[in-house]
Write a protein that holds these residues in place. Structure first.
Motif, mmCIF file in Angstrom:
data_model
loop_
_atom_site.group_PDB
_atom_site.id
_atom_site.type_symbol
_atom_site.label_atom_id
_atom_site.label_comp_id
_atom_site.label_asym_id
_atom_site.label_seq_id
_atom_site.Cartn_x
_atom_site.Cartn_y
_atom_site.Cartn_z
ATOM 1 N N GLU A 236 11.637 14.242 14.395
ATOM 2 C CA GLU A 236 10.340 13.962 13.772
ATOM 3 C C GLU A 236 10.564 13.813 12.272
ATOM 4 O OE1 GLU A 236 7.034 16.254 14.956
ATOM 5 O OE2 GLU A 236 7.428 15.908 17.069
ATOM 6 N N ALA A 237 9.701 13.201 11.468
ATOM 7 C CA ALA A 237 8.407 12.720 11.872
ATOM 8 C C ALA A 237 8.302 11.233 11.528
ATOM 9 C CB ALA A 237 7.327 13.501 11.144
ATOM 10 N N PHE A 238 7.924 10.465 12.540
ATOM 11 C CA PHE A 238 7.770 9.019 12.381
ATOM 12 C C PHE A 238 6.423 8.607 12.967
ATOM 13 C CE2 PHE A 238 12.300 9.846 12.601
ATOM 14 C CZ PHE A 238 12.801 9.099 11.549
ATOM 15 N N MET A 239 5.867 7.530 12.410
ATOM 16 C CA MET A 239 4.669 6.903 12.974
ATOM 17 C C MET A 239 5.031 5.440 13.195
ATOM 18 S SD MET A 239 1.895 9.053 12.421
ATOM 19 C CE MET A 239 2.808 10.444 13.015
ATOM 20 N N GLN B 132 0.840 -1.217 0.000
ATOM 21 C CA GLN B 132 0.000 0.000 0.000
ATOM 22 C C GLN B 132 0.872 1.263 0.000
ATOM 23 O OE1 GLN B 132 -3.509 0.707 2.283
ATOM 24 N NE2 GLN B 132 -3.889 -1.428 2.718
ATOM 25 N N ALA B 133 1.978 1.218 0.756
ATOM 26 C CA ALA B 133 2.829 2.416 0.886
ATOM 27 C C ALA B 133 3.564 2.718 -0.421
ATOM 28 C CB ALA B 133 3.814 2.239 2.028
ATOM 29 N N ALA B 134 3.728 1.695 -1.274
ATOM 30 C CA ALA B 134 4.467 1.900 -2.535
ATOM 31 C C ALA B 134 3.803 2.979 -3.390
ATOM 32 C CB ALA B 134 4.548 0.584 -3.294
ATOM 33 N N ALA B 135 2.491 3.179 -3.187
ATOM 34 C CA ALA B 135 1.779 4.188 -3.981
ATOM 35 C C ALA B 135 1.990 5.604 -3.426
ATOM 36 C CB ALA B 135 0.292 3.849 -3.996
ATOM 37 N N HIS B 136 2.723 5.720 -2.320
ATOM 38 C CA HIS B 136 2.921 7.034 -1.681
ATOM 39 C C HIS B 136 4.412 7.309 -1.495
ATOM 40 C CE1 HIS B 136 -1.389 7.233 -0.742
ATOM 41 N NE2 HIS B 136 -1.283 5.944 -0.433
ATOM 42 N N PRO B 137 5.063 7.851 -2.496
ATOM 43 C CA PRO B 137 6.525 8.006 -2.434
ATOM 44 C C PRO B 137 7.011 8.904 -1.290
ATOM 45 C CG PRO B 137 5.632 8.749 -4.565
ATOM 46 C CD PRO B 137 4.475 8.296 -3.762
ATOM 47 N N SER B 138 6.127 9.727 -0.725
ATOM 48 C CA SER B 138 6.588 10.606 0.354
ATOM 49 C C SER B 138 6.691 9.862 1.691
ATOM 50 C CB SER B 138 5.640 11.799 0.513
ATOM 51 O OG SER B 138 4.357 11.325 0.880
ATOM 52 N N ILE B 139 6.241 8.603 1.699
ATOM 53 C CA ILE B 139 6.245 7.838 2.961
ATOM 54 C C ILE B 139 7.188 6.645 2.814
ATOM 55 C CG2 ILE B 139 4.808 6.453 4.533
ATOM 56 C CD1 ILE B 139 2.420 8.211 3.465
ATOM 57 N N LEU C 261 -7.653 -1.505 6.285
ATOM 58 C CA LEU C 261 -8.491 -0.301 6.300
ATOM 59 C C LEU C 261 -7.759 0.849 7.014
ATOM 60 C CD1 LEU C 261 -11.332 0.755 5.616
ATOM 61 C CD2 LEU C 261 -12.111 -0.085 7.840
ATOM 62 N N ALA C 262 -7.192 0.532 8.172
ATOM 63 C CA ALA C 262 -6.509 1.562 8.961
ATOM 64 C C ALA C 262 -5.294 2.104 8.214
ATOM 65 C CB ALA C 262 -6.087 0.984 10.309
ATOM 66 N N ILE C 263 -4.523 1.215 7.607
ATOM 67 C CA ILE C 263 -3.320 1.654 6.889
ATOM 68 C C ILE C 263 -3.721 2.507 5.680
ATOM 69 C CG2 ILE C 263 -1.430 0.816 5.398
ATOM 70 C CD1 ILE C 263 -0.818 0.695 8.413
ATOM 71 N N GLY C 264 -4.797 2.101 4.995
ATOM 72 C CA GLY C 264 -5.274 2.883 3.854
ATOM 73 C C GLY C 264 -5.592 4.307 4.282
ATOM 74 N N ARG C 265 -6.318 4.441 5.397
ATOM 75 C CA ARG C 265 -6.690 5.787 5.879
ATOM 76 C C ARG C 265 -5.451 6.565 6.310
ATOM 77 N NH1 ARG C 265 -11.962 4.815 9.788
ATOM 78 N NH2 ARG C 265 -13.220 3.677 8.298
ATOM 79 N N LEU C 266 -4.555 5.880 7.014
ATOM 80 C CA LEU C 266 -3.346 6.559 7.508
ATOM 81 C C LEU C 266 -2.513 7.100 6.335
ATOM 82 C CD1 LEU C 266 -0.941 5.342 10.279
ATOM 83 C CD2 LEU C 266 -0.017 5.987 8.102
ATOM 84 N N LEU C 267 -2.281 6.241 5.340
ATOM 85 C CA LEU C 267 -1.421 6.651 4.222
ATOM 86 C C LEU C 267 -2.054 7.821 3.465
ATOM 87 C CD1 LEU C 267 -0.348 3.118 2.923
ATOM 88 C CD2 LEU C 267 1.085 4.755 4.151
#
Ligand SMILES: Cc1ncc(COP(=O)(O)O)c(C=O)c1O
Length: 387
Positions: free
Chosen positions: A360-363, A306-313, A376-382
Motif C-alpha cells: 500500500e498505498a496506491f489509488m 492538479q497533482a503538482a500542487a500536492h507533493p505528497s502524491i 471535479l473528482a480528481i480535485g476532491r480526491l487529491l
C-alpha cells in the motif's frame, strides 16, 4: 452445491456495500473506476452499428475460427499496427475474456498453472479459477517505469506452468512490455515449454511508450498468442468481438490451431451479424479510438497538473492505456481512504489492492471520464488524500 471454482464468500465487500448505500441515498457518484466507453460521452457515429443489419447475416455458415472476411479484416488490423499475421492464423472470439478461457482449455489440464503479472487485471483470478487453472503471480516492479521481475519468474514457476501471461500496455500500470523483458521471458518459455499469451487490447492507446516497447508476435520463438478486440480498439464492448493472433514455430502453431478448432467448434460463440460486419466495425473503430485517445491524454495532463500542487502524491509514469496510478501517503489503509472518499466526497476510486499491488498505498483512476466530471473528482480526491 456451488463449485469451488467460484469464491466461497459471495457477500459484497465493504466498498460495494458503501456504494450501494450512497446510491440508495440518492447521492450522485463521481466514478473514477468507470471504464465503459459507451457511457463516457463520446460521439459515436449514429450509423456505426448499421452493418449488423446486413442481410448477408441471414446465412449461417458455422466456421469455428470465424468467417474468412472477418479474419482477413483482423489480419489487416494487425498490419495497421505493423504486425504481420496471416488470416489463417487468426481466430475470432466473443471477447478477450472468452479468448483466455479458450486458450486455458487449449493449453492446460485441471491443476496446471499460468504465470500472471501483479499488479494487473483483476479478472485473471476468475478467468483462471473458472478453468481450474492456478494463477502464479510474477511481480512488476516500479523504478521510474514498470519492469518485469525476471528472477521472481524463474523462482516461482513450477512444473505445472503452461503459459506466461503478458499484458501490454498493462491495466492498471499502463506499462508496455520492453523488448529485453520479452526476450528474457521467451528464453524461459522456450526452455520450459511454456506458451506466451499477450493481452494487447490497449495497444492502440500509447501515451508515452518506452522506445523499446515490444509486441509479442513479431519473431515469436515459442507458441504465442496476441489478444485484441473491439471492446477497447473501437470502444465497442457491447458488440462482443475479440480475436487471437497465433504466432511461433510453424509446426507448433499448426497443431495448436487444429486443436483450438475443436474447442471453438464446440461453442461457435461469435454471432454471424458480428462476423459479417467485422470489417466495417474495425474500420469505424478509428474515429472512436481517436476520441478516446484524445480524452485519455487530456485527463492525464489535467491529473498531472492538479497533482503538482500536492507533493505528497505521485502520479506514476503512464506509458499507455486508460488508467493512471497514484502513489499516496500510507497513513490510512487504502480501504479506509476509499471508503472516506466515497462517504464524504461521493468519489469512487479503486484501491491498489484491487489490482494486487505488492504494498500500500496506491489509488487507480480511470482516465475515461468526461473532463468536467474528471476534474471535479480528481480535485476532491487529491484534497482528501493530501489532507
Ligand atoms: C487487460 C484487459 N484485458 C481484457 C479486457 C476485456 O476485454 P473484453 O471486453 O474483450 O473481454 C480488459 C477490460 O478491461 C482488460 O483490462
Amino acid at each position: 452445491m456451488i463449485s469451488s471454482r467460484l469464491p466461497q464468500n459471495l457477500e459484497p465487500n465493504a466498498v460495494a456495500r458503501a456504494l450501494e448505500a450512497r446510491r440508495r441515498a440518492g447521492s450522485p457518484i463521481l466514478d473514477l473506476t468507470a471504464t465503459n466507453p459507451t457511457a463516457a460521452g463520446f460521439a459515436y457515429p449514429k450509423d456505426v452499428l448499421q452493418p449488423l443489419a446486413d442481410p448477408r447475416a441471414l446465412d449461417y455458415e458455422p466456421q469455428p475460427l470465424g468467417l474468412w472476411a472477418a479474419r482477413a479484416a483482423v489480419a489487416a488490423d494487425f498490419r495497421r499496427r505493423g504486425i504481420v499475421v496471416s488470416a489463417d492464423r487468426v481466430a475470432l472470439t466473443s471477447s478477450t475474456s472468452e479468448a483466455y478461457a479458450l486458450l486455458f482449455k487449449l493449453l492446460c489440464d485441471a491443476g496446471d498453472a499460468v504465470l500472471v503479472p501483479h499488479p494487473s487485471y483483476p479478472l485473471f483470478e476468475h478467468l483462471t479459477r473458472l478453468e481450474s487453472v492456478t494463477a502464479i503471480p510474477y511481480p512488476l516492479e516500479y523504478h521510474g517505469s514498470w519492469r518485469v521481475d525476471m528472477d521472481s519468474i524463474a523462482r516461482t514457476a513450477n512444473s505445472r506452468v503452461r503459459a506466461v501471461l503478458i499484458v501490454s500496455p498493462n491495466n492498471p500500470t499502463g506499462s508496455f512490455l520492453h523488448r529485453d523483458d520479452l526476450a528474457a521471458i521467451s528464453e524461459l518459455a522456450a526452455a520450459n515449454g511454456w506458451a506466451i499469451i499477450g493481452d494487447e487490447v490497449f495497444a492502440d492507446y500509447a501515451l508515452d511508450p518506452a522506445p523499446d516497447a515490444a509486441a509479442v508476435l513479431p519473431g515469436a520463438g515459442v507458441l504465442t498468442f496476441s489478444l485484441g478486440g473491439l471492446s477497447k480498439s473501437a470502444g465497442l464492448p457491447q458488440v462482443k468481438l475479440g480475436w487471437i493472433g497465433f504466432g511461433g514455430p510453424t509446426a507448433l502453431v499448426d497443431r495448436a490451431i487444429t486443436a483450438y478448432e475443436i474447442i471453438a467448434d464446440t461453442y461457435l460463440s461469435v454471432s454471424t451479424p458480428v462476423q459479417a460486419s467485422a470489417p466495417a466495425l474495425i474500420a469505424s473503430g478509428a474515429a472512436i479510438r481517436a476520441q478516446i485517445l484524445a480524452r485519455v491524454r487530456r485527463n492525464l495532463d489535467q491529473l498531472r497538473s492538479q497533482a503538482a500542487a500536492h507533493p505528497s502524491i505521485e502520479v506514476l509514469k503512464v506509458e499507455g492505456g486508460w488508467s493512471a496510478v497514484l502513489k499516496v501517503p500510507q497513513i490510512r489503509g487504502e480501504e479506509a481512504l476509499v471508503l472516506e472518499l466515497l462517504e464524504k466526497d461521493d468519489v469512487l476510486v479503486h484501491p491498489g489492492y484491487f489490482f494486487d499491488f505488492a504494498r500500500e498505498a496506491f489509488m487507480v483512476v480511470s482516465l475515461l471520464n468526461e473532463p468536467a466530471t474528471f476534474d471535479l473528482a480528481i480535485g476532491r480526491l487529491l484534497k482528501r488524500v493530501a489532507a
